[in-house]
Design a protein around this motif. Structure first.
Motif, PDB file in Angstrom:
ATOM      1  N   LEU A  11       0.877  -1.180   0.000  1.00  0.00           N
ATOM      2  CA  LEU A  11       0.000   0.000   0.000  1.00  0.00           C
ATOM      3  C   LEU A  11       0.914   1.229   0.000  1.00  0.00           C
ATOM      4  CD1 LEU A  11      -2.943   0.553   2.584  1.00  0.00           C
ATOM      5  CD2 LEU A  11      -1.771   2.353   1.319  1.00  0.00           C
ATOM      6  N   LEU A  12       1.399   1.577  -1.173  1.00  0.00           N
ATOM      7  CA  LEU A  12       2.319   2.711  -1.267  1.00  0.00           C
ATOM      8  C   LEU A  12       1.609   3.954  -1.773  1.00  0.00           C
ATOM      9  CD1 LEU A  12       5.542   1.034  -2.723  1.00  0.00           C
ATOM     10  CD2 LEU A  12       4.701   1.105  -0.370  1.00  0.00           C
ATOM     11  N   ASP A  13       0.590   3.749  -2.597  1.00  0.00           N
ATOM     12  CA  ASP A  13      -0.171   4.850  -3.187  1.00  0.00           C
ATOM     13  C   ASP A  13      -1.612   4.399  -3.375  1.00  0.00           C
ATOM     14  OD1 ASP A  13       1.386   7.241  -3.807  1.00  0.00           O
ATOM     15  OD2 ASP A  13       2.623   5.904  -5.032  1.00  0.00           O
ATOM     16  N   VAL A  14      -2.508   5.366  -3.444  1.00  0.00           N
ATOM     17  CA  VAL A  14      -3.919   5.066  -3.741  1.00  0.00           C
ATOM     18  C   VAL A  14      -4.022   4.266  -5.039  1.00  0.00           C
ATOM     19  CG1 VAL A  14      -6.069   6.163  -4.464  1.00  0.00           C
ATOM     20  CG2 VAL A  14      -4.805   7.080  -2.498  1.00  0.00           C
ATOM     21  N   THR A  15      -3.170   4.600  -5.992  1.00  0.00           N
ATOM     22  CA  THR A  15      -3.255   3.987  -7.319  1.00  0.00           C
ATOM     23  C   THR A  15      -2.718   2.551  -7.345  1.00  0.00           C
ATOM     24  OG1 THR A  15      -1.198   5.113  -7.851  1.00  0.00           O
ATOM     25  CG2 THR A  15      -3.239   6.158  -8.603  1.00  0.00           C
ATOM     26  N   ASP A  16      -2.304   2.020  -6.206  1.00  0.00           N
ATOM     27  CA  ASP A  16      -1.987   0.589  -6.129  1.00  0.00           C
ATOM     28  C   ASP A  16      -3.272  -0.239  -6.140  1.00  0.00           C
ATOM     29  OD1 ASP A  16       0.721   1.036  -5.990  1.00  0.00           O
ATOM     30  OD2 ASP A  16       0.775   1.053  -3.801  1.00  0.00           O
ATOM     31  N   PHE A  17      -4.419   0.441  -6.057  1.00  0.00           N
ATOM     32  CA  PHE A  17      -5.717  -0.235  -5.969  1.00  0.00           C
ATOM     33  C   PHE A  17      -6.601   0.211  -7.122  1.00  0.00           C
ATOM     34  CE2 PHE A  17      -3.784   0.173  -1.864  1.00  0.00           C
ATOM     35  CZ  PHE A  17      -3.865  -1.107  -1.364  1.00  0.00           C
ATOM     36  N   ASP A 128       7.183  11.969   1.013  1.00  0.00           N
ATOM     37  CA  ASP A 128       7.185  13.276   0.331  1.00  0.00           C
ATOM     38  C   ASP A 128       6.237  13.263  -0.873  1.00  0.00           C
ATOM     39  OD1 ASP A 128       8.736  11.486  -1.130  1.00  0.00           O
ATOM     40  OD2 ASP A 128      10.323  12.935  -1.575  1.00  0.00           O
ATOM     41  N   ARG A 129       5.899  12.087  -1.365  1.00  0.00           N
ATOM     42  CA  ARG A 129       5.031  11.995  -2.542  1.00  0.00           C
ATOM     43  C   ARG A 129       3.546  11.885  -2.196  1.00  0.00           C
ATOM     44  NH1 ARG A 129       4.266  10.630  -7.698  1.00  0.00           N
ATOM     45  NH2 ARG A 129       2.402   9.390  -7.991  1.00  0.00           N
ATOM     46  N   SER A 130       3.205  11.079  -1.191  1.00  0.00           N
ATOM     47  CA  SER A 130       1.790  10.740  -1.023  1.00  0.00           C
ATOM     48  C   SER A 130       1.438  10.355   0.408  1.00  0.00           C
ATOM     49  CB  SER A 130       1.428   9.585  -1.967  1.00  0.00           C
ATOM     50  OG  SER A 130       2.304   8.487  -1.763  1.00  0.00           O
ATOM     51  N   HIS A 131       0.122  10.326   0.659  1.00  0.00           N
ATOM     52  CA  HIS A 131      -0.399   9.948   1.986  1.00  0.00           C
ATOM     53  C   HIS A 131      -1.691   9.156   1.766  1.00  0.00           C
ATOM     54  CE1 HIS A 131      -0.879   9.870   6.184  1.00  0.00           C
ATOM     55  NE2 HIS A 131      -1.102  11.141   6.464  1.00  0.00           N
ATOM     56  N   PRO A 132      -1.549   7.929   1.257  1.00  0.00           N
ATOM     57  CA  PRO A 132      -2.743   7.167   0.877  1.00  0.00           C
ATOM     58  C   PRO A 132      -3.666   6.835   2.047  1.00  0.00           C
ATOM     59  CG  PRO A 132      -0.749   5.810   0.721  1.00  0.00           C
ATOM     60  CD  PRO A 132      -0.299   7.217   0.924  1.00  0.00           C
ATOM     61  N   LEU A 133      -3.126   6.584   3.242  1.00  0.00           N
ATOM     62  CA  LEU A 133      -4.005   6.269   4.379  1.00  0.00           C
ATOM     63  C   LEU A 133      -4.902   7.461   4.699  1.00  0.00           C
ATOM     64  CD1 LEU A 133      -1.488   4.398   6.729  1.00  0.00           C
ATOM     65  CD2 LEU A 133      -3.349   3.372   5.393  1.00  0.00           C
ATOM     66  N   GLN A 134      -4.381   8.674   4.525  1.00  0.00           N
ATOM     67  CA  GLN A 134      -5.197   9.871   4.726  1.00  0.00           C
ATOM     68  C   GLN A 134      -6.315   9.921   3.680  1.00  0.00           C
ATOM     69  OE1 GLN A 134      -4.869  12.358   7.204  1.00  0.00           O
ATOM     70  NE2 GLN A 134      -6.892  12.818   6.418  1.00  0.00           N
ATOM     71  N   ALA A 135      -5.974   9.568   2.454  1.00  0.00           N
ATOM     72  CA  ALA A 135      -6.961   9.650   1.367  1.00  0.00           C
ATOM     73  C   ALA A 135      -8.136   8.705   1.607  1.00  0.00           C
ATOM     74  CB  ALA A 135      -6.291   9.340   0.025  1.00  0.00           C
ATOM     75  N   PHE A 136      -7.872   7.514   2.160  1.00  0.00           N
ATOM     76  CA  PHE A 136      -8.984   6.599   2.448  1.00  0.00           C
ATOM     77  C   PHE A 136      -9.942   7.238   3.461  1.00  0.00           C
ATOM     78  CE2 PHE A 136      -5.834   3.070   1.304  1.00  0.00           C
ATOM     79  CZ  PHE A 136      -6.354   2.915   0.034  1.00  0.00           C
ATOM     80  N   ALA A 137      -9.381   7.864   4.491  1.00  0.00           N
ATOM     81  CA  ALA A 137     -10.230   8.527   5.497  1.00  0.00           C
ATOM     82  C   ALA A 137     -10.968   9.711   4.885  1.00  0.00           C
ATOM     83  CB  ALA A 137      -9.385   8.981   6.680  1.00  0.00           C
ATOM     84  N   ASP A 138     -10.300  10.433   3.997  1.00  0.00           N
ATOM     85  CA  ASP A 138     -10.950  11.572   3.336  1.00  0.00           C
ATOM     86  C   ASP A 138     -12.153  11.087   2.522  1.00  0.00           C
ATOM     87  OD1 ASP A 138      -8.871  13.018   4.416  1.00  0.00           O
ATOM     88  OD2 ASP A 138      -7.829  13.339   2.506  1.00  0.00           O
ATOM     89  N   ALA A 139     -11.956  10.004   1.783  1.00  0.00           N
ATOM     90  CA  ALA A 139     -13.035   9.495   0.925  1.00  0.00           C
ATOM     91  C   ALA A 139     -14.203   8.992   1.772  1.00  0.00           C
ATOM     92  CB  ALA A 139     -12.503   8.380   0.026  1.00  0.00           C
ATOM     93  N   LEU A 140     -13.908   8.256   2.838  1.00  0.00           N
ATOM     94  CA  LEU A 140     -14.989   7.750   3.692  1.00  0.00           C
ATOM     95  C   LEU A 140     -15.776   8.911   4.306  1.00  0.00           C
ATOM     96  CD1 LEU A 140     -16.520   5.451   5.102  1.00  0.00           C
ATOM     97  CD2 LEU A 140     -14.772   5.497   6.907  1.00  0.00           C
ATOM     98  N   THR A 141     -15.059   9.931   4.755  1.00  0.00           N
ATOM     99  CA  THR A 141     -15.724  11.070   5.394  1.00  0.00           C
ATOM    100  C   THR A 141     -16.612  11.801   4.384  1.00  0.00           C
ATOM    101  OG1 THR A 141     -13.744  11.272   6.775  1.00  0.00           O
ATOM    102  CG2 THR A 141     -15.318  13.099   6.842  1.00  0.00           C
ATOM    103  N   MET A 142     -16.113  11.964   3.164  1.00  0.00           N
ATOM    104  CA  MET A 142     -16.946  12.622   2.136  1.00  0.00           C
ATOM    105  C   MET A 142     -18.180  11.767   1.844  1.00  0.00           C
ATOM    106  SD  MET A 142     -14.357  14.580  -0.502  1.00  0.00           S
ATOM    107  CE  MET A 142     -13.291  13.220  -0.962  1.00  0.00           C
ATOM    108  N   GLN A 143     -17.993  10.446   1.740  1.00  0.00           N
ATOM    109  CA  GLN A 143     -19.152   9.560   1.507  1.00  0.00           C
ATOM    110  C   GLN A 143     -20.185   9.695   2.615  1.00  0.00           C
ATOM    111  OE1 GLN A 143     -18.128   5.424   1.289  1.00  0.00           O
ATOM    112  NE2 GLN A 143     -17.786   5.458  -0.924  1.00  0.00           N
ATOM    113  N   GLN A 144     -19.717   9.735   3.857  1.00  0.00           N
ATOM    114  CA  GLN A 144     -20.655   9.804   4.990  1.00  0.00           C
ATOM    115  C   GLN A 144     -21.473  11.089   4.961  1.00  0.00           C
ATOM    116  OE1 GLN A 144     -17.746   9.216   8.091  1.00  0.00           O
ATOM    117  NE2 GLN A 144     -18.215   7.037   8.302  1.00  0.00           N
ATOM    118  N   SER A 145     -20.850  12.186   4.467  1.00  0.00           N
ATOM    119  CA  SER A 145     -21.573  13.465   4.440  1.00  0.00           C
ATOM    120  C   SER A 145     -22.362  13.664   3.155  1.00  0.00           C
ATOM    121  CB  SER A 145     -20.589  14.634   4.565  1.00  0.00           C
ATOM    122  OG  SER A 145     -20.032  14.653   5.848  1.00  0.00           O
ATOM    123  N   LEU A 146     -21.805  13.183   2.037  1.00  0.00           N
ATOM    124  CA  LEU A 146     -22.364  13.531   0.731  1.00  0.00           C
ATOM    125  C   LEU A 146     -23.076  12.369   0.053  1.00  0.00           C
ATOM    126  CD1 LEU A 146     -19.237  15.488  -0.633  1.00  0.00           C
ATOM    127  CD2 LEU A 146     -21.245  16.457   0.497  1.00  0.00           C
ATOM    128  N   GLY A 147     -22.890  11.153   0.574  1.00  0.00           N
ATOM    129  CA  GLY A 147     -23.457   9.990  -0.116  1.00  0.00           C
ATOM    130  C   GLY A 147     -22.587   9.621  -1.306  1.00  0.00           C
TER     131      GLY A 147
END
Ligand code: CP
Ligand code: NVA
Length: 317
Positions: A11-17, A128-147
């Protein structure tokens, strides 16, 4: 819930998935902990930090515990990547003790080099390039608020950095319109913007005016102007980012139900006004707490746990 044997899944980047795998991780983040089984039962997880952390250390340690494992935290100075011994030697030793290795590193190549030589998953806890674990939390939080996120608009105001790169990637992969507002010289390259379109964003725009990016947006994000490792540039950056604070004026042009988000730590009065981050549109603490749920979901996924179908689980946003 089923567990299958898999070769190491880094799990190095979001784009690994794939987009579908990201959705599975977000589903796993929301199921009861017991239903994940204990994929780390009796096993260790090595968490190495070259930089400070609050959220990432605690969420990762607790995620490992909740999956049945034992986390061991080590400061970067202690292991001494390429000073005390080569990165590869450290990783090869760690894989004999642990079921996964996670690093918060200055250079992204450090986690890539570890992943290249071991047979256990390697996790990027911010580089210095990425923070994929943060992005997963960001996406879940947006889903919870916005559907459903597909077709919604995410705006990021500030520095195009590790956090905003990963946010742009996950937002694009989930079908969101992506907009950035960054000062001259601190934005994404044309190639990076083009890449987000290829990842699935219906549109990608970049401006040097916060109001352009935020206009009608459903989620407004920012991050520090001075990332860890850039401390020597602090006063220069503060000048260069003047006018990029997300304040009530900026939020007033966002969509009527827009949420404000920040990975934290936040600097009130710099990248965000106090009345915005502490105001009714802010979901930053929910976002921070989601770091635990998404870390658990992401670790479970790379360890081979897969969700039952969303329908049979009754999981929704
Ligand atoms: N957002 C985040 O990664 O916070 P920490 O630096 O405290 O881990
Ligand atoms: N961009 C920031 C994020 C901190 C969680 C940094 O790298 O310091």
């Amino acid at each position: 819930m089923s567990v299958t044997d898999t070769s190491p899944r880094h799990l190095l980047d979001v784009t690994d998935f794939t987009a579908d795998e990201i959705s599975q991780i977000l589903r796993l983040a929301q199921v009861p902990i017991e239903s994940l089984g204990r994929p780390l039962d009796g096993l260790g997880a090595s968490l190495i930090f070259e930089k400070p952390s609050n959220r990432t250390r605690h969420s990762m340690e607790m995620a490992v515990v909740q999956l049945g494992g034992h986390p061991i935290y080590t400061r970067g100075e202690e292991v001494g990547f390429d000073t005390r011994e080569p990165v590869e030697d450290i990783a090869r030793i760690m894989e004999g003790y642990h079921a996964l290795i996670a690093g918060r590193v200055f250079e992204h190549s450090t986690v890539e080099r570890m992943a290249a030589v071991v047979d256990v998953p390697v996790v990027n806890m911010l580089s210095d390039r990425s923070h994929p674990l943060q992005a997963f939390a960001d996406a879940l939080t947006m889903q919870q608020s916005l559907g459903e996120l597909s077709g919604r608009t995410v705006a990021y105001v500030g520095d195009y950095n590790n956090v905003s790169r990963s946010l742009g990637e996950i937002s694009a992969m989930l079908g969101m319109h992506v907009r950035f507002a960054c000062p001259h010289g601190f934005g994404a390259s044309e190639a990076e913007l083009e890449r987000l379109l290829l990842l699935g964003a219906p549109s990608v725009e970049q401006s040097t005016r916060p109001a352009d990016a935020v206009d009608g947006a459903d989620a407004v994000h920012t991050d520090t102007w001075v990332s860890m490792g850039q401390e020597a540039e602090k006063s220069e950056r503060r000048q260069q980012f003047e006018g990029f604070m997300v304040d009530a004026d900026v939020m007033s042009v966002a969509g009527p139900e827009a949420i404000f988000m920040h990975c934290l730590p936040a600097y009130r009065g710099l990248e965000v006004a106090g009345d915005v981050i502490d105001g009714p549109q802010s979901v930053v603490f929910q976002q921070g707490h989601n770091r635990l749920h998404t870390a658990r979901g992401a670790l479970a996924f790379i360890l081979g746990v897969r969700p039952a179908s969303a329908e049979s689980e009754g999981v929704g946003s």
